[in-house]
Design a protein around this motif. Structure first.
Motif, PDB file in Angstrom:
ATOM      1  N   ALA A 120     -17.295 -15.620 -25.594  1.00 41.91           N
ATOM      2  CA  ALA A 120     -17.510 -15.851 -27.024  1.00 41.91           C
ATOM      3  C   ALA A 120     -17.966 -17.284 -27.270  1.00 41.91           C
ATOM      4  O   ALA A 120     -18.851 -17.538 -28.101  1.00 41.91           O
ATOM      5  N   GLY A 121     -17.368 -18.230 -26.544  1.00 41.07           N
ATOM      6  CA  GLY A 121     -17.763 -19.626 -26.687  1.00 41.07           C
ATOM      7  C   GLY A 121     -19.213 -19.852 -26.299  1.00 41.07           C
ATOM      8  O   GLY A 121     -19.935 -20.616 -26.952  1.00 41.07           O
ATOM      9  N   ARG A 122     -19.669 -19.194 -25.238  1.00 41.59           N
ATOM     10  CA  ARG A 122     -21.073 -19.333 -24.824  1.00 41.59           C
ATOM     11  C   ARG A 122     -22.024 -18.863 -25.924  1.00 41.59           C
ATOM     12  O   ARG A 122     -23.049 -19.497 -26.189  1.00 41.59           O
ATOM     13  N   GLU A 123     -21.689 -17.745 -26.544  1.00 42.79           N
ATOM     14  CA  GLU A 123     -22.546 -17.233 -27.619  1.00 42.79           C
ATOM     15  C   GLU A 123     -22.616 -18.213 -28.778  1.00 42.79           C
ATOM     16  O   GLU A 123     -23.689 -18.472 -29.332  1.00 42.79           O
ATOM     17  N   TRP A 124     -21.459 -18.767 -29.162  1.00 46.36           N
ATOM     18  CA  TRP A 124     -21.438 -19.712 -30.275  1.00 46.36           C
ATOM     19  C   TRP A 124     -22.070 -21.037 -29.885  1.00 46.36           C
ATOM     20  O   TRP A 124     -22.701 -21.702 -30.720  1.00 46.36           O
ATOM     21  N   GLY A 125     -21.911 -21.442 -28.634  1.00 46.37           N
ATOM     22  CA  GLY A 125     -22.564 -22.669 -28.186  1.00 46.37           C
ATOM     23  C   GLY A 125     -24.069 -22.553 -28.264  1.00 46.37           C
ATOM     24  O   GLY A 125     -24.762 -23.503 -28.674  1.00 46.37           O
ATOM     25  N   ALA A 126     -24.596 -21.390 -27.900  1.00 50.20           N
ATOM     26  CA  ALA A 126     -26.034 -21.171 -27.993  1.00 50.20           C
ATOM     27  C   ALA A 126     -26.495 -21.129 -29.447  1.00 50.20           C
ATOM     28  O   ALA A 126     -27.632 -21.488 -29.767  1.00 50.20           O
ATOM     29  N   TYR A 127     -25.615 -20.693 -30.339  1.00 48.36           N
ATOM     30  CA  TYR A 127     -25.950 -20.651 -31.763  1.00 48.36           C
ATOM     31  C   TYR A 127     -25.900 -22.045 -32.385  1.00 48.36           C
ATOM     32  O   TYR A 127     -26.763 -22.413 -33.197  1.00 48.36           O
ATOM     33  N   LEU A 128     -24.906 -22.832 -32.006  1.00 47.75           N
ATOM     34  CA  LEU A 128     -24.733 -24.152 -32.602  1.00 47.75           C
ATOM     35  C   LEU A 128     -25.620 -25.213 -31.960  1.00 47.75           C
ATOM     36  O   LEU A 128     -25.867 -26.257 -32.558  1.00 47.75           O
ATOM     37  N   GLY A 129     -26.093 -24.937 -30.752  1.00 51.03           N
ATOM     38  CA  GLY A 129     -26.936 -25.907 -30.066  1.00 51.03           C
ATOM     39  C   GLY A 129     -28.350 -25.933 -30.640  1.00 51.03           C
ATOM     40  O   GLY A 129     -28.699 -25.178 -31.554  1.00 51.03           O
ATOM     41  N   GLU A 130     -29.169 -26.799 -30.080  1.00 52.48           N
ATOM     42  CA  GLU A 130     -30.547 -26.963 -30.560  1.00 52.48           C
ATOM     43  C   GLU A 130     -31.491 -26.875 -29.377  1.00 52.48           C
ATOM     44  O   GLU A 130     -31.423 -27.681 -28.452  1.00 52.48           O
ATOM     45  N   LYS A 131     -32.358 -25.893 -29.401  1.00 52.01           N
ATOM     46  CA  LYS A 131     -33.285 -25.674 -28.298  1.00 52.01           C
ATOM     47  C   LYS A 131     -34.428 -26.678 -28.380  1.00 52.01           C
ATOM     48  O   LYS A 131     -35.038 -26.857 -29.442  1.00 52.01           O
ATOM     49  N   PRO A 132     -34.757 -27.351 -27.276  1.00 49.22           N
ATOM     50  CA  PRO A 132     -35.859 -28.322 -27.318  1.00 49.22           C
ATOM     51  C   PRO A 132     -37.204 -27.617 -27.417  1.00 49.22           C
ATOM     52  O   PRO A 132     -37.318 -26.418 -27.123  1.00 49.22           O
ATOM     53  N   PRO A 133     -38.240 -28.338 -27.815  1.00 52.33           N
ATOM     54  CA  PRO A 133     -39.578 -27.733 -27.889  1.00 52.33           C
ATOM     55  C   PRO A 133     -40.041 -27.274 -26.503  1.00 52.33           C
ATOM     56  O   PRO A 133     -39.529 -27.730 -25.480  1.00 52.33           O
ATOM     57  N   ARG A 198     -20.872 -24.842 -22.365  1.00 52.99           N
ATOM     58  CA  ARG A 198     -21.806 -24.229 -21.425  1.00 52.99           C
ATOM     59  C   ARG A 198     -22.955 -23.538 -22.158  1.00 52.99           C
ATOM     60  O   ARG A 198     -24.117 -23.629 -21.742  1.00 52.99           O
ATOM     61  N   GLY A 199     -22.647 -22.848 -23.250  1.00 52.85           N
ATOM     62  CA  GLY A 199     -23.691 -22.186 -24.015  1.00 52.85           C
ATOM     63  C   GLY A 199     -24.672 -23.174 -24.625  1.00 52.85           C
ATOM     64  O   GLY A 199     -25.887 -22.935 -24.629  1.00 52.85           O
ATOM     65  N   ALA A 200     -24.160 -24.281 -25.136  1.00 50.01           N
ATOM     66  CA  ALA A 200     -25.029 -25.300 -25.737  1.00 50.01           C
ATOM     67  C   ALA A 200     -25.922 -25.941 -24.684  1.00 50.01           C
ATOM     68  O   ALA A 200     -27.120 -26.161 -24.916  1.00 50.01           O
ATOM     69  N   LEU A 201     -25.371 -26.241 -23.510  1.00 52.27           N
ATOM     70  CA  LEU A 201     -26.164 -26.853 -22.434  1.00 52.27           C
ATOM     71  C   LEU A 201     -27.218 -25.886 -21.922  1.00 52.27           C
ATOM     72  O   LEU A 201     -28.350 -26.294 -21.609  1.00 52.27           O
ATOM     73  N   ASP A 202     -26.879 -24.613 -21.834  1.00 53.33           N
ATOM     74  CA  ASP A 202     -27.861 -23.616 -21.406  1.00 53.33           C
ATOM     75  C   ASP A 202     -29.022 -23.542 -22.392  1.00 53.33           C
ATOM     76  O   ASP A 202     -30.192 -23.458 -21.992  1.00 53.33           O
ATOM     77  N   MET A 204     -30.113 -25.841 -24.319  1.00 51.27           N
ATOM     78  CA  MET A 204     -30.909 -27.070 -24.215  1.00 51.27           C
ATOM     79  C   MET A 204     -31.747 -27.133 -22.945  1.00 51.27           C
ATOM     80  O   MET A 204     -32.523 -28.053 -22.764  1.00 51.27           O
ATOM     81  N   ARG A 205     -31.550 -26.160 -22.057  1.00 54.79           N
ATOM     82  CA  ARG A 205     -32.149 -26.202 -20.723  1.00 54.79           C
ATOM     83  C   ARG A 205     -31.793 -27.519 -20.046  1.00 54.79           C
ATOM     84  O   ARG A 205     -32.607 -28.163 -19.379  1.00 54.79           O
ATOM     85  N   ALA A 206     -30.549 -27.905 -20.233  1.00 48.49           N
ATOM     86  CA  ALA A 206     -30.086 -29.199 -19.747  1.00 48.49           C
ATOM     87  C   ALA A 206     -29.870 -29.176 -18.240  1.00 48.49           C
ATOM     88  O   ALA A 206     -29.377 -28.178 -17.699  1.00 48.49           O
ATOM     89  N   PRO A 207     -30.223 -30.260 -17.559  1.00 52.84           N
ATOM     90  CA  PRO A 207     -29.951 -30.353 -16.125  1.00 52.84           C
ATOM     91  C   PRO A 207     -28.500 -30.774 -15.880  1.00 52.84           C
ATOM     92  O   PRO A 207     -28.213 -31.622 -15.033  1.00 52.84           O
ATOM     93  N   VAL A 208     -27.607 -30.193 -16.653  1.00 59.59           N
ATOM     94  CA  VAL A 208     -26.193 -30.563 -16.612  1.00 59.59           C
ATOM     95  C   VAL A 208     -25.364 -29.289 -16.701  1.00 59.59           C
ATOM     96  O   VAL A 208     -25.715 -28.364 -17.444  1.00 59.59           O
ATOM     97  N   THR A 209     -24.278 -29.248 -15.956  1.00 63.36           N
ATOM     98  CA  THR A 209     -23.338 -28.135 -16.071  1.00 63.36           C
ATOM     99  C   THR A 209     -21.977 -28.669 -16.505  1.00 63.36           C
ATOM    100  O   THR A 209     -21.592 -29.784 -16.159  1.00 63.36           O
ATOM    101  N   ALA A 210     -21.286 -27.853 -17.275  1.00 60.29           N
ATOM    102  CA  ALA A 210     -19.899 -28.153 -17.645  1.00 60.29           C
ATOM    103  C   ALA A 210     -19.013 -27.450 -16.621  1.00 60.29           C
ATOM    104  O   ALA A 210     -18.879 -26.225 -16.644  1.00 60.29           O
ATOM    105  N   ASP A 211     -18.441 -28.215 -15.709  1.00 56.39           N
ATOM    106  CA  ASP A 211     -17.726 -27.633 -14.573  1.00 56.39           C
ATOM    107  C   ASP A 211     -16.320 -27.189 -14.939  1.00 56.39           C
ATOM    108  O   ASP A 211     -15.861 -26.135 -14.501  1.00 56.39           O
ATOM    109  N   GLU A 212     -15.628 -27.986 -15.720  1.00 62.48           N
ATOM    110  CA  GLU A 212     -14.254 -27.624 -16.078  1.00 62.48           C
ATOM    111  C   GLU A 212     -13.818 -28.412 -17.301  1.00 62.48           C
ATOM    112  O   GLU A 212     -14.408 -29.442 -17.633  1.00 62.48           O
ATOM    113  N   LEU A 213     -12.794 -27.924 -17.934  1.00 65.18           N
ATOM    114  CA  LEU A 213     -12.173 -28.612 -19.066  1.00 65.18           C
ATOM    115  C   LEU A 213     -10.691 -28.731 -18.755  1.00 65.18           C
ATOM    116  O   LEU A 213      -9.980 -27.724 -18.682  1.00 65.18           O
ATOM    117  N   ALA A 214     -10.241 -29.946 -18.548  1.00 64.65           N
ATOM    118  CA  ALA A 214      -8.839 -30.195 -18.227  1.00 64.65           C
ATOM    119  C   ALA A 214      -8.087 -30.480 -19.516  1.00 64.65           C
ATOM    120  O   ALA A 214      -8.315 -31.513 -20.153  1.00 64.65           O
TER     121      ALA A 214
END
Length: 233
Positions: A120-133, A198-202, A204-214
């Motif tokens: 669910a978080g991934r879906e909302w992250g993709a909704y709240l994020g901003e896709k680059p041109p 993770r959804g927001a970074l995806d 953005m096509r970001a060269p970054v991954t969210a590995d964990e949240l402590a």
């Protein structure tokens, strides 16, 4: 005691000044048809944006205001605005109670609550994020900065810092907007926030991954570990 009487102490002139600004902001929120953003509040009051944010967060903490997505007609993620809370039966606690009810439902009925919350978080992250041109590639630093902004608009107090190792970032998250619920259902709320990142970074096509949240590495502090890839740092 009336909740508005608890906004600030009245013992000093400075306290009365803060109380006057906060009361004026609350009046604006009550008169507005839609949520108001920090920039709009600052423009109307003449306050610095950081000062306006301070008063708005104090109103949220007092239960007199709540964060809400601003309506917008253009594409892109909605900004977070603020609206007044109408007091009635249950006061300003209904959204916290609703969050607790939904978190307990996921935790109690889903075979894999954390996985469901992350999805669910991934879906909302993709909704709240901003896709680059098209054909635009963000650097890791730019992507982490944009992610930090998203988490700030969601109500966190985030701070990103590069780690000692190449490509490693630590995103410190304070002031969790679901702190009380997270204490009872950490697996659901923290997985939701990790999926959101993770959804927001995806998107953005970001060269970054969210590995964990402590969660709760210190009282009131959660830390997300991010990794840049392919020399993007």
């Amino acid at each position: 005691m009336d909740a508005e009487r608890l906004l600030v102490p009245e013992a000093s002139e400075e306290g009365r000044s803060r109380g006057g600004s906060r009361a004026a902001i609350l009046d604006m929120l009550r008169a507005a048809d839609d949520p108001l953003g920090i920039r709009e509040i600052a423009r109307r009051t003449g306050l610095h944006q950081n000062t306006a944010r301070f008063h708005l967060e104090a109103l949220v903490a007092s239960g007199l205001a709540a964060r809400a997505a601003e309506d917008r007609e253009t594409p892109g993620r909605p900004r977070i605005g603020y609206r007044a809370v109408a007091f009635g039966p249950g006061g300003g606690r209904q959204y916290r109670l609703l969050s607790l009810m939904l978190a307990s439902l996921i935790a109690g009925t889903m075979p894999e609550p954390a996985a469901a919350a992350e999805a669910a978080g991934r879906e909302w992250g993709a909704y709240l994020g901003e896709k680059p041109p098209p054909f635009q590639r963000l650097s890791a630093e730019e992507a982490v900065a944009k992610l930090t902004g998203i988490m700030r608009e969601l109500g966190f107090e985030p701070h990103a810092a590069a780690g000692a190792d190449d490509g490693q970032y630590r995103l410190q998250l304070r002031q969790c907007p679901f702190l009380e619920v997270a204490r009872e259902h950490r697996d659901v709320i923290c997985a939701l926030h990790l999926g959101l990142m993770r959804g927001a970074l995806d998107l953005m096509r970001a060269p970054v991954t969210a590995d964990e949240l402590a969660p709760f590495t210190e009282p009131g502090l959660c830390v997300a570990r991010l990794t840049a890839h392919d020399g993007a740092q």
